[in-house]
Design an enzyme around this catalytic site. Structure first.
Site, short mmCIF file in Angstrom:
data_model
loop_
_atom_site.label_atom_id
_atom_site.label_comp_id
_atom_site.label_asym_id
_atom_site.label_seq_id
_atom_site.Cartn_x
_atom_site.Cartn_y
_atom_site.Cartn_z
N GLU A 139 16.46 -0.37 5.83
CA GLU A 139 16.82 -0.11 4.96
C GLU A 139 16.63 1.15 4.38
O GLU A 139 15.21 0.29 3.95
CB GLU A 139 17.44 -0.99 3.86
CG GLU A 139 17.85 -1.07 2.57
CD GLU A 139 18.35 -1.83 1.41
OE1 GLU A 139 17.62 -2.56 1.78
OE2 GLU A 139 18.71 -1.39 0.57
N LYS A 162 20.86 -1.25 7.67
CA LYS A 162 21.13 -1.26 6.63
C LYS A 162 20.86 0.48 5.80
O LYS A 162 20.10 0.79 5.15
CB LYS A 162 20.13 -2.13 5.03
CG LYS A 162 20.79 -1.97 4.06
CD LYS A 162 20.01 -3.90 3.45
CE LYS A 162 21.40 -3.43 1.77
NZ LYS A 162 21.21 -4.55 1.26
P1 13P Z 1 23.21 -3.16 -4.27
O1 13P Z 1 23.88 -3.42 -3.44
O2 13P Z 1 23.56 -4.04 -5.02
O3 13P Z 1 22.11 -2.04 -3.48
O4 13P Z 1 21.74 -4.16 -2.82
C1 13P Z 1 21.58 -4.26 -1.55
C2 13P Z 1 20.11 -4.00 -1.94
O5 13P Z 1 19.65 -5.36 -0.98
C3 13P Z 1 19.67 -2.81 -1.86
O6 13P Z 1 18.14 -3.59 -1.51
#
Ligand code: 13P
Length: 340
Positions: A177, A222
């Site tokens: 991510e 992600k």
């Molecule tokens: P949000 O969808 O609230 O951005 O959170 C997702 C997430 O896991 C961020 O690390």
């Protein structure tokens, strides 16, 4: 259930199901609870998450996996059933956030480096033992006219790659991510700037993943969507979708089985509309949601910390999960929101 990384990765994103990000750290969940004037204690955190994980219909039909905070991975519901067992019984996969947070990066004012690599191999073995089959690590990329710097993006990409390699050795699917912030400060950048930063960040992330010998078939990306900063929002739904697809197609190899977006501070309905529009394009990967706020905000509000509101909270969560599941196959329509 197959234990092959490739199979787990596909299960996480297939069939119109997606991920529930319920891995708020102790300080983040406190901020969320502050909005309903609820004190954050081990018990209130348990009660809130139990409400979500016991939303049977949502969990069985729409949620392929749940990202947990370490406390929750080892926590039990009020009746003593481990949360991991409740999640598995719904046919969903338990996962775990393994980074220890984005910390100010020395010599890079305004930027962060995500920590948590020391001892990660041993921690992953413990999490596997507890039932986790995927993990998450979030690198944070600030956007302004002068940020991010190349040095900070490189450092975060390298940390993501080291983390992903350690996960795969531990038979755990890494969610990679790199979040280019929509809601950072000043948040006045436009969609072009977001596209430019997201494209160069993803390019660097995949370069580092290759150097670290990470198997692309056994990971999930992600990313953020390509969107204007929070204080300068103006692009239409179709423009956000087009720009996002363009950047992802330029940078994400088709060997990656799936992409699961973060919601990043978009409203619940925007996050759904954007995902559905993205899935209206012809794509080489399965594309779904891994939302935190966009799945939980309305449920948290309806629950409001009161036992008598558990059913109302579950109805809200189930509704958002269903809407996002439709979006994961490109079939969401605005009038479905009203109908509900
Ligand atoms: P949000 O969808 O609230 O951005 O959170 C997702 C997430 O896991 C961020 O690390």
């Amino acid at each position: 259930m197959s234990e092959r990384l490739e199979d787990i990765a596909v299960q996480m994103v297939a069939g119109g199901r997606g991920l529930l990000a319920a891995d708020e750290s102790t300080s983040t969940i406190k901020k969320r609870f502050d909005t309903i004037n609820l004190e954050s204690t081990e018990t209130s955190r348990r009660d809130y998450r139990e409400m979500l994980f016991r939303s049977d219909e949502a969990m069985k039909k729409y949620i392929s996996g749940v990202i947990l905070f370490e406390e929750t991975l080892f926590q039990k519901a009020a009746d003593g059933t481990p949360f991991v067992d409740i999640i598995r019984a719904a046919g969903s996969i338990p996962g775990i956030k393994v980074d220890t947070g984005a910390k100010p990066m020395a010599k890079f004012p305004g930027e962060t480096i995500t920590e948590g690599l020391d001892g990660l191999g041993e921690r992953l073995a413990k999490y596997y033992e507890a039932g986790a089959r995927f993990a998450k690590w979030r690198g944070v990329i600030a956007i302004s006219s002068s940020l991010p710097t190349r040095g900070s993006v490189r450092a975060n990409a390298q940390a993501l790659a080291r983390y992903a390699a350690l996960c795969q050795e531990a038979k755990i699917v890494p969610i990679v991510e790199p979040e280019c912030l929509m809601d950072g400060k000043p948040g006045d950048h436009n969609i072009d700037r977001c596209a430019e930063v997201t494209e160069s960040t993803l390019r660097m992330v995949f370069e580092e993943l290759a150097e670290a010998r990470v198997s692309l078939e056994g990971m999930i990306l992600k990313p953020n969507m390509v969107i204007d900063g929070k204080n300068a929002r103006k692009a239409s739904v179709s423009e956000v979708a087009e720009r996002t697809v363009q950047v992802l197609k330029r940078t994400v190899p088709s060997a990656v089985p799936g992409i699961a977006f973060l919601s990043g501070g978009q409203t619940t309905e925007e996050a759904t509309a954007h995902l559905s529009a993205i899935n209206g394009h012809d794509l080489p990967w399965l594309v779904t949601f891994s939302y935190g706020r966009a799945l939980q905000d309305s449920a948290l509000k309806a629950w409001n910390g009161k036992p008598e509101n558990v059913a109302a909270g579950q109805r809200e969560f189930t509704h958002r999960a269903e809407m996002n599941s439709l979006a994961a196959t490109g079939n969401w329509k605005k009038d479905l929101e009203k109908a509900a």
